[in-house]
Design a protein around this motif. Sequence first.
Motif, PDB file in Angstrom:
ATOM      1  N   ASP A 110      -1.414  -0.705   3.567  1.00 28.10           N
ATOM      2  CA  ASP A 110      -1.497  -1.791   3.887  1.00 28.10           C
ATOM      3  C   ASP A 110      -1.347  -3.054   2.536  1.00 28.10           C
ATOM      4  O   ASP A 110      -0.818  -3.807   2.767  1.00 28.10           O
ATOM      5  N   LEU A 111      -1.829  -2.933   1.801  1.00 29.56           N
ATOM      6  CA  LEU A 111      -1.756  -3.915   0.532  1.00 29.56           C
ATOM      7  C   LEU A 111       0.233  -3.115  -0.294  1.00 29.56           C
ATOM      8  O   LEU A 111       0.048  -4.446  -0.515  1.00 29.56           O
ATOM      9  N   LYS A 112       0.221  -2.511  -0.294  1.00 31.48           N
ATOM     10  CA  LYS A 112       1.453  -2.148  -0.470  1.00 31.48           C
ATOM     11  C   LYS A 112       3.025  -3.187   0.822  1.00 31.48           C
ATOM     12  O   LYS A 112       4.033  -4.037  -0.029  1.00 31.48           O
ATOM     13  N   GLN A 113       2.109  -2.543   1.946  1.00 32.52           N
ATOM     14  CA  GLN A 113       2.706  -4.189   3.171  1.00 32.52           C
ATOM     15  C   GLN A 113       2.468  -5.662   2.473  1.00 32.52           C
ATOM     16  O   GLN A 113       3.566  -6.154   2.902  1.00 32.52           O
ATOM     17  N   ILE A 114       1.483  -5.951   2.121  1.00 33.24           N
ATOM     18  CA  ILE A 114       1.129  -7.089   1.869  1.00 33.24           C
ATOM     19  C   ILE A 114       1.834  -7.551   0.708  1.00 33.24           C
ATOM     20  O   ILE A 114       2.643  -8.407   0.701  1.00 33.24           O
TER      21      ILE A 114
END
Length: 126
Positions: A110-114
Motif C-alpha cells: 500500500d505504501l508502494k502504491q502511495i
Amino acid sequence: MAFRMPVTIKFHYRKEIQDHQEYFRKKDYIRSWNSLERSHVLGQAYPLQHTYSHWLMLRFGFKIRNLREVMGQIPRLLVGGIKSFVGVIPVGNTGGANVPPLRPMEIAPDLKQILNIKTNSSNVQS
C-alpha cells in the motif's frame, strides 16, 4: 533531491502521524510504533518530514522509556534530513533503532502504491 512532499503523499504521511498519536493515546504502542515506521517510509525522501519522523521516534522512545530507541534515534535525527536533502537514503527503511540505519527494506504494497513505485529493482536512491 526532493524538498517538497507531493500533496498525495503528504495526506498519507499526516494520516500516519495522526494514527500514531491516536494509538499512543490509547496505549496501543505496537500500532503507534507501526504508524511511525510507515510515516518514516513515506517521508524519508523529504528532509523536513524525514527529520520529523525521527523526532517523533525519539519522543516515543522517551515516553516508553526505551533507552535503546532513544540512543538509536539521536544520530538518525542529526543526519536523516541531510541524507534526504542530498538524495541518499535507504529506501523502505523503517527508521527505528531495531534496524541498521543504512539498510534498504521492502516497502509495504500500500505504501508502494502511495509512493508510486513501479518496480523494486533498486531499493537505494543515490
